[in-house]
Design a protein around this motif. Structure first.
Motif, PDB file in Angstrom:
ATOM      1  N   UNK A 109       0.827  -1.213   0.000  1.00 14.47           N
ATOM      2  CA  UNK A 109       0.000   0.000   0.000  1.00 14.47           C
ATOM      3  C   UNK A 109       0.862   1.264   0.000  1.00 14.47           C
ATOM      4  N   UNK A 110       1.913   1.257   0.803  1.00 16.34           N
ATOM      5  CA  UNK A 110       2.815   2.413   0.868  1.00 16.34           C
ATOM      6  C   UNK A 110       3.508   2.616  -0.469  1.00 16.34           C
ATOM      7  N   UNK A 127       2.914   5.944  -6.991  1.00 17.29           N
ATOM      8  CA  UNK A 127       1.783   5.948  -7.923  1.00 17.29           C
ATOM      9  C   UNK A 127       1.882   4.765  -8.880  1.00 17.29           C
ATOM     10  N   UNK A 128       2.173   3.600  -8.294  1.00 16.27           N
ATOM     11  CA  UNK A 128       2.384   2.391  -9.077  1.00 16.27           C
ATOM     12  C   UNK A 128       1.123   1.534  -9.073  1.00 16.27           C
ATOM     13  N   UNK A 129       1.060   0.590  -9.979  1.00 16.84           N
ATOM     14  CA  UNK A 129      -0.090  -0.312  -9.986  1.00 16.84           C
ATOM     15  C   UNK A 129      -0.147  -1.118  -8.693  1.00 16.84           C
ATOM     16  N   UNK A 130      -1.292  -1.666  -8.423  1.00 14.82           N
ATOM     17  CA  UNK A 130      -1.478  -2.438  -7.199  1.00 14.82           C
ATOM     18  C   UNK A 130      -0.522  -3.626  -7.155  1.00 14.82           C
ATOM     19  N   UNK A 153       4.325  -7.548  -8.653  1.00 11.92           N
ATOM     20  CA  UNK A 153       3.483  -6.693  -9.484  1.00 11.92           C
ATOM     21  C   UNK A 153       2.639  -7.502 -10.455  1.00 11.92           C
ATOM     22  N   UNK A 154       2.773  -8.805 -10.411  1.00 11.64           N
ATOM     23  CA  UNK A 154       2.029  -9.671 -11.333  1.00 11.64           C
ATOM     24  C   UNK A 154       0.699 -10.065 -10.725  1.00 11.64           C
TER      25      UNK A 154
END
Length: 67
Positions: A40-41, A47-50, A66-67
């Motif tokens: 979350x941080x 401002x990255x993808x979930x 990130x996958x």
């Protein structure tokens, strides 16, 4: 409560625990909750993808993906 009076040295660089996962040297998180908070941080700060979390198959810790 000995840790209460312990101060961090401002000249000392913090290096998190890491392990090799495939070709990547990934940061280890002790718990799933710690990894979820880090995800979350990171998403907020960069401002990255979930990001998702997963349990490492090589040790008793968690990583971000990130996958």
């Amino acid at each position: 409560m000995a840790n209460r009076n312990k101060h961090l040295n401002p000249n000392q660089k913090y290096e998190p625990k890491r392990c090799w996962v495939g070709d990547t040297h990934k940061i280890c998180y002790a718990t799933e909750e710690e990894a979820e908070l880090a995800a979350l941080v990171a998403a907020y700060d960069h401002d990255s993808p979930e990001l998702t979390v997963y349990k490492c198959e090589y040790g008793d810790h968690w990583h971000l993906s990130s996958k």
